[in-house]
Motif scaffolding. Structure first.
Motif, PDB file in Angstrom:
ATOM      1  N   TRP A   6      43.043 137.370  86.119  1.00  0.00           N
ATOM      2  CA  TRP A   6      41.783 137.928  86.751  1.00  0.00           C
ATOM      3  C   TRP A   6      41.401 138.002  87.981  1.00  0.00           C
ATOM      4  CZ3 TRP A   6      37.841 141.909  86.228  1.00  0.00           C
ATOM      5  CH2 TRP A   6      36.880 141.803  86.480  1.00  0.00           C
ATOM      6  N   GLU A   7      41.225 136.837  88.749  1.00  0.00           N
ATOM      7  CA  GLU A   7      41.187 137.005  90.222  1.00  0.00           C
ATOM      8  C   GLU A   7      41.584 138.307  91.190  1.00  0.00           C
ATOM      9  OE1 GLU A   7      38.842 136.176  93.425  1.00  0.00           O
ATOM     10  OE2 GLU A   7      38.931 135.143  91.608  1.00  0.00           O
ATOM     11  N   ALA A   8      43.164 137.658  90.712  1.00  0.00           N
ATOM     12  CA  ALA A   8      44.222 138.739  91.347  1.00  0.00           C
ATOM     13  C   ALA A   8      44.036 140.051  91.057  1.00  0.00           C
ATOM     14  CB  ALA A   8      45.995 138.981  90.793  1.00  0.00           C
ATOM     15  N   LEU A   9      43.722 140.810  90.170  1.00  0.00           N
ATOM     16  CA  LEU A   9      43.466 141.682  89.176  1.00  0.00           C
ATOM     17  C   LEU A   9      42.134 142.518  90.281  1.00  0.00           C
ATOM     18  CD1 LEU A   9      43.275 144.850  87.959  1.00  0.00           C
ATOM     19  CD2 LEU A   9      42.353 143.442  85.821  1.00  0.00           C
ATOM     20  N   PHE A  10      41.219 141.615  90.275  1.00  0.00           N
ATOM     21  CA  PHE A  10      39.455 141.846  91.476  1.00  0.00           C
ATOM     22  C   PHE A  10      39.769 141.817  92.920  1.00  0.00           C
ATOM     23  CE2 PHE A  10      35.706 141.045  93.261  1.00  0.00           C
ATOM     24  CZ  PHE A  10      34.789 141.309  92.193  1.00  0.00           C
TER      25      PHE A  10
END
Length: 150
Positions: A6-10
């Motif tokens: 999630w952190e990478a996508l965000f």
């Protein structure tokens, strides 16, 4: 692992959106106005209920209503009462609005291609589309008794 993904996508999305916003190709319209026009242009007859438009754009409902009013004042959209729901409003793209949208879209698509295509090859872009579609679909499960196609 889900939190790291999630952190990478965000962070990727925020970084790309900042660049696209800074590079947005026209002084005539903002990226938020473009987003509204884009969503209306994809709807059948280039018309959409305001309630449905609110579900698709990246800004809040009050902001969408004010933005639609500004677009109507510029003759880029027309607002009419929804004949099926007296409380609802239909927003339709005018010929002038579609022309302005298309002009901005050509340049915006080039910027998107540079941002996305510069970091991923064709196979990776296809994988990203599939993964994002699956993530989005997982957020809205089908009604009870129906199964997803897959």
């Amino acid at each position: 692992m889900a939190v790291a993904a999630w952190e990478a996508l965000f962070r990727a999305q925020v970084s790309i959106m900042r660049r696209l916003s800074a590079e947005f190709p026209t002084e005539v319209m903002s990226l938020n106005e473009y987003d509204v026009l884009f969503n209306i242009s994809r709807a059948p007859g280039r018309r959409l209920r305001l309630k449905d438009l609110n579900r698709h754009v990246l800004i809040s409902q009050p902001s969408v209503s004010r933005l639609v009013d500004r677009l109507a004042a510029r003759d880029w959209v027309e607002k009419t009462d929804d004949p099926l729901d007296g409380r609802g409003t239909i927003v339709q793209l005018t010929a002038k609005g579609f022309q302005e949208f298309r002009r901005a879209a050509i340049h915006h698509m080039e910027a998107i291609t540079d941002r996305m295509g510069g970091g991923l090859d064709e196979d990776e872009l296809r994988q990203l589309i599939d993964l994002c579609d699956r993530l989005r679909e997982a957020q809205d499960p089908p009604p009870t008794g129906q199964q997803r196609e897959g």
